[in-house]
Design an enzyme around this catalytic site. Structure first.
Site, mmCIF file in Angstrom:
data_model
loop_
_atom_site.group_PDB
_atom_site.id
_atom_site.type_symbol
_atom_site.label_atom_id
_atom_site.label_comp_id
_atom_site.label_asym_id
_atom_site.label_seq_id
_atom_site.Cartn_x
_atom_site.Cartn_y
_atom_site.Cartn_z
ATOM 1 N N SER A 177 -2.480 8.046 -1.454
ATOM 2 C CA SER A 177 -1.999 7.995 -2.832
ATOM 3 C C SER A 177 -0.984 9.108 -3.095
ATOM 4 C CB SER A 177 -3.187 8.064 -3.786
ATOM 5 O OG SER A 177 -2.798 7.759 -5.111
ATOM 6 N N ASP B 217 -3.806 -3.261 -5.261
ATOM 7 C CA ASP B 217 -3.337 -1.941 -5.672
ATOM 8 C C ASP B 217 -1.982 -2.074 -6.361
ATOM 9 O OD1 ASP B 217 -2.568 0.705 -5.904
ATOM 10 O OD2 ASP B 217 -2.731 1.167 -3.770
ATOM 11 N N HIS C 205 -7.099 0.304 -4.700
ATOM 12 C CA HIS C 205 -6.647 1.676 -4.497
ATOM 13 C C HIS C 205 -7.835 2.631 -4.353
ATOM 14 C CE1 HIS C 205 -3.492 4.758 -4.920
ATOM 15 N NE2 HIS C 205 -4.422 5.494 -5.495
#
Length: 307
Positions: A152, A251, A281
């Protein structure tokens, strides 16, 4: 996707969660939930002095149950540059070390909004320099034999560090692994990526949260369009490590991660892209028996061990 899990994700997507107002509460919950790791012969805490000498950067080193490979992993945690730390990622990094048979160095970089861009990036870059200094001492003929990895916002920082290492004439890692990375600056409805609109409301990580994280990390909108914040905006992506990008089907960041893989490939780099279906995610912090994580481990291990 499991209907119960989808319901949980929808509840987590509540607009009542305001990152800009609630980030301190989220940090407190993480500290309470994860605590600090018990003393273990496989965990070592160390520090690296910042480049300007103003502070120490905490690094947690994880030894696998069985060391199979000598190339260490420099791991940069996610959390939107605002939440997350080496404690909340201790289980994830320990599981990663065991699954890959490698040492993992986890970085506790400074967080926004107290320390906005480029503070966190500078800490991660300095940690990379520190690892290179260690490798220089151990084996100066194999300075590239290390791996950078992040998820991320950590994937964003890992990509930015690789670009900075190249630009400053330092040794880039021989491989990098980017897990559902942030690579672009606009996460509004006007984003060029369809996954932002398709997955940006009901799967935990929402458009509003991503935008809030970005605003806290980089208050100046003009700065967000620069390569050190949005690697996909880089004019030159050549001479980067061999790269594995892993994305998740549901995601909102899926498409920009895949676009970055494509851009790296077009710039002449070796790239592998893998999308994990039915995943959302943040799966790197799931229990190690979770299906998306098990698949990710297998893909990463194959990528790192294959010549």
């Amino acid at each position: 996707m499991n209907p119960f899990f989808k319901l949980i994700l929808k509840l987590m997507s509540s607009p009542r969660i305001d990152i800009q107002e609630d980030y301190q509460g989220i940090r407190k919950f993480q500290r309470f939930f994860y605590g600090t790791p018990r003393n273990s012969y496989r965990v070592l805490d160390d520090q690296i002095r910042s480049e300007d000498g103003s502070h120490e950067i905490d690094v947690r080193i994880f030894q696998p149950k069985k060391l199979l490979h000598s190339e260490p992993i420099l791991y940069i945690h996610g959390g939107g540059w605002v939440i997350g730390d080496i404690d909340s990622y201790t289980k994830a990094c320990m599981n990663l070390a065991d699954a890959l048979g490698r040492e993992v160095y986890s970085i506790d970089y400074r967080l926004a909004p107290e320390h906005p861009y480029p503070a966190g990036l500078n800490d991660c870059f300095r940690a990379a320099e520190g690892l290179l200094e260690r490798l220089q001492f151990i084996d100066p003929n194999n300075l590239s034999k290390w791996i950078i990895m992040g998820d991320s916002a950590g994937g964003n920082l890992a990509a930015a560090v690789s670009l900075l290492l190249r630009d400053r004439g330092l040794t880039v890692p021989y491989k990098q692994v980017l897990l559902y990375p942030v690579t672009y600056w606009d996460h509004s409805e006007e984003s060029p990526f369809a996954s932002i609109r398709e997955n940006g409301y009901d799967y935990g990580l929402t458009i509003a949260k991503i935008q809030s994280y970005m605003e806290l990390y980089v208050p100046d909108e003009a700065e967000r369009k620069k390569a050190n914040v949005a690697p996909l905006m880089a004019e030159d992506l050549s001479n980067q490590p061999e790269t594995l990008v892993i994305t998740a089907e549901f995601d909102p960041l899926r498409d920009e991660g895949e676009a970055y893989a494509s851009a790296l490939f077009k710039a002449g780099n070796k790239v592998r892209l893998h999308r994990i279906n039915s995943a959302v995610h943040g799966f790197i912090t799931y229990p190690k028996f979770a299906t998306p994580l098990d698949e990710a481990y297998r893909i990463i291990d194959d990528f790192l061990t294959r010549a």
